[in-house]
Design a protein around this motif. Structure first.
Motif, short mmCIF file in Angstrom:
data_model
loop_
_atom_site.label_atom_id
_atom_site.label_comp_id
_atom_site.label_asym_id
_atom_site.label_seq_id
_atom_site.Cartn_x
_atom_site.Cartn_y
_atom_site.Cartn_z
N LYS A 56 -13.85 6.63 -2.87
CA LYS A 56 -13.31 6.09 -1.61
C LYS A 56 -14.35 5.78 -0.54
O LYS A 56 -14.30 4.75 0.12
N CYS A 59 -1.91 3.30 3.26
CA CYS A 59 -2.39 4.41 2.42
C CYS A 59 -1.18 5.11 1.79
O CYS A 59 -0.05 4.99 2.28
N SER A 109 -8.52 8.43 2.83
CA SER A 109 -8.71 6.98 3.05
C SER A 109 -8.46 6.63 4.50
O SER A 109 -9.20 5.85 5.11
N TYR A 134 1.41 4.47 6.32
CA TYR A 134 1.60 5.19 5.06
C TYR A 134 2.88 4.69 4.37
O TYR A 134 3.90 4.50 5.02
N ASN A 186 2.32 2.02 -2.46
CA ASN A 186 0.91 2.43 -2.50
C ASN A 186 0.51 3.26 -3.72
O ASN A 186 -0.19 4.27 -3.62
N SER A 211 -5.04 1.88 -1.58
CA SER A 211 -5.11 1.57 -0.16
C SER A 211 -5.27 0.06 -0.04
O SER A 211 -6.23 -0.52 -0.55
#
Ligand code: SER
Length: 600
Positions: A97, A123, A138, A154, A160, A181
């Motif tokens: 990441k 995310c 992330s 989110y 995701n 992401s």
């Protein structure tokens, strides 16, 4: 900006960061029975994400041709296409990441020149039932790059999480996947409340367009349905080239991007109609998308047919014909769309230029066939004149006569026919359900052991071709192949039946090579050189200018097989477990024989 410019910048950016540039694989996966088309850059790399060593190392970059059949009905808005190029970079168990997200951010803001104020990111929200945590790592990285908290959203696994088969519950055992992401570009257009009270990155009103997805492929599904970490943590990044270009140009309409716009311009000329006119937009877009897709399909050997992969090429061309008629363009001129598309990819995909005449011919032929079929469908439709057409009848008209629903609906008032559209949709859905179930079955089989058996059979198939050529002569070439965990099915050019005695010799050849502990060597060379030096290969036109040649050689210097291929293969024939057996020999089509073989 043009697509060529963005493609070049992306490849260069990642090359500068230690990535090896690998070629785009064919749209039609050659040795993967689990799927009809290459729909993402990771598909051809699956064995390497599962741990096999890639000959080019642990950092890879490319631009992959992709086709997503499931989007065929979506085409018509300003951003959906069936064919696209996916920019991809991969870490095979190396960086993760904290390298991936800043790199992509830097590429977008410095190289493409996007304003960071227009970027939104999403995310993974986490899933307690799977024991997979919320991806705050992330989110922190994005914050550190200057994306404010209110533009970090989110979402759950529906949005995701990425795997070839979708959400975690849909994944078969043995399938890798992970949280992702995504980056969205905010075009700043007005929210359309028809899509919900509030706008957000995954809203479908068109304000936000996804331009890149970093998948953190770090899990594998187990037999009991739970998830465990993969032996290596991978990054699988994919970003739509056309969409990134659209963002660079601050124009949300991907059809204004050069590789699609060449068709729009051609159509404006031949139809005398304007793309700006709302009434024509859908037809312009369907023709541009479908014809570009059909061109790339034909080049990769997928010509229009009634079954399997070729059925999609057929649908693409036939839908394009319908929309040409809607635009009032002269009949039998669809093939005129080929030239501008080929031209825009000049130098990037030379195979298009080389096969231009073939593509034009296939297109013209398919249009001709379709027009003949339409006549027959019309006759059927006339039988229902003044009455009702049930969902089933309409479905037969569609599936047997290739007669589209939209055409029935156009003609219905004239013929005074009442059409059960809902019934048709039910029929269609149950048909799709059936084929999906079929695909899932296929999917399980192909992946059961993470590709090891298919890899062994793949190398054995190379040896078999070398054996066939040894005993039947140099006129033998591969004409097709399909490998599952159970067997290899192999088609090759040869005019007559192969007797059992010869098959036994070929079998022995393969088993001798297995016993000889031959080592697999991979060399990259210019295609011209490979061809000139007699490397065995079919479908040369499907390969890029630089090709991979796989050679099996034993210690005493014997070359058992030397063939053009995309891999994957075993490193040593001693990894091939069992005795090779040819179980069947039959005719496949004129001048082509088919054998089935397995490892016993
Ligand atoms: N596999 C991911 C996708 O297709 C990223 O490459 O979106």
């Amino acid at each position: 900006m043009k697509t060529a410019e963005i493609r070049d910048k992306y490849i260069k950016f990642f090359e500068e960061r230690g990535h090896a540039h690998i070629p785009s694989a064919s749209l039609r996966p050659e040795n993967d029975p689990t799927t009809l088309f290459t729909g993402s850059g990771m598909q051809p790399l699956l064995p390497y994400l599962l741990g096999e060593k890639h000959p080019k190392g642990t950092r890879l970059v490319n631009s992959q041709k992709a086709f997503r059949a499931e989007d065929i009905e979506e085409v018509g808005d300003n951003r959906h296409t069936t064919f696209f190029e996916m920019l991809g970079n991969w870490s095979l168990g190396e960086y993760f990441k904290k390298e991936q997200l800043p790199w992509f951010f830097e590429f977008l803001t410095n190289e493409v020149g996007l304003s960071k104020d227009r970027l939104w990111v999403t995310c993974f929200a986490g899933d307690e039932s799977l024991g997979i945590p919320k991806d705050t790592e992330s989110a922190e990285i994005w914050k550190g790059l200057g994306i404010p908290e209110e533009r970090i959203c989110y979402y759950d696994a529906k949005k995701n999480w990425w795997s070839r088969s979708g959400t975690p519950d849909k994944m078969p055992a043995g399938e890798p996947g992970g949280p992702d992401s995504e980056v969205f570009y905010d075009f700043g257009t007005e929210h359309d409340s028809a899509f919900g009270a509030e706008c957000h990155p995954n809203c479908d009103c068109g304000r936000f367009v996804e331009i890149g997805n970093s998948v953190f492929m770090e899990y594998i599904k187990k037999e009991d349905g739970s998830f465990e970490p993969l032996p290596q943590k991978n990054v699988d990044f994919g970003g739509g080239l056309e969409r990134i270009t659209a963002a660079a140009n601050q124009d949300p309409d991907v059809f204004n991007v050069d590789s699609l716009n060449v068709v729009i311009e051609h159509l404006s000329k031949v139809s005398g109609k304007s793309y700006l006119d709302e009434e024509n937009k859908e037809s312009f877009r369907v023709i541009a998308d479908h014809m570009r897709a059909a061109i790339f399909m034909i080049v990769d050997g997928v010509v229009p047919t009634n079954t399997d992969a070729g059925y999609f090429t057929r649908r693409l061309i036939r839908r394009a014909v319908r929309h040409m008629d809607k635009l009032g363009v002269d009949k039998e001129t669809l093939h005129g769309v080929v030239a501008p598309v080929v031209e825009v990819y000049e130098g990037v995909y030379p195979e298009l230029t080389n096969k231009k005449a073939d593509i034009e011919r296939e297109t013209a032929l398919e249009e001709e066939r379709f027009r003949a079929t339409l006549g027959k469908g019309l006759k059927q439709l006339e039988k229902a004149k003044g009455g009702k057409l049930s969902g089933k009848e309409e479905f037969t008209l569609f599936s047997t006569y290739g007669f589209p629903l939209e055409l029935t609906l156009e003609l219905a008032p004239e013929l005074n026919i009442e059409v059960d559209v809902e019934g048709f949709k039910v029929e269609m859905a149950s048909h799709q359900e059936l084929s999906r179930a079929g695909a899932e079955q296929k999917f399980k089989g192909g992946l059961a052991d993470g590709g090891e058996t298919t890899t062994q059979l793949h190398t054995a198939t190379h040896l078999m071709l070398a054996g066939l050529r040894k005993y039947l002569g140099d006129n033998v070439h591969q004409a097709g192949s399909n490998i599952t965990t159970e067997r290899t099915r192999f088609d090759f050019t040869h005019p007559e039946k192969v007797d059992r005695e010869t098959l036994d010799k070929v079998e022995k050849y393969v088993n001798d090579a297995i016993a000889a502990n031959a080592v697999m060597e991979l060399v990259e060379m210019p295609k011209k050189e490979a061809k000139a030096s007699g490397v065995e290969g079919s479908f040369w036109e499907k390969y890029p200018d630089t090709v991979q040649v796989y050679t099996l050689k034993s210690k005493d210097g014997t070359v058992w097989s030397r063939e053009l291929c995309g891999g994957p293969h075993v490193k040593n024939t001693s990894e091939i477990k069992g005795t090779f057996k040819i179980t069947k020999e039959e005719s496949s089509s004129a001048g082509v024989r088919r054998v089935k073989a397995l490892l016993e």
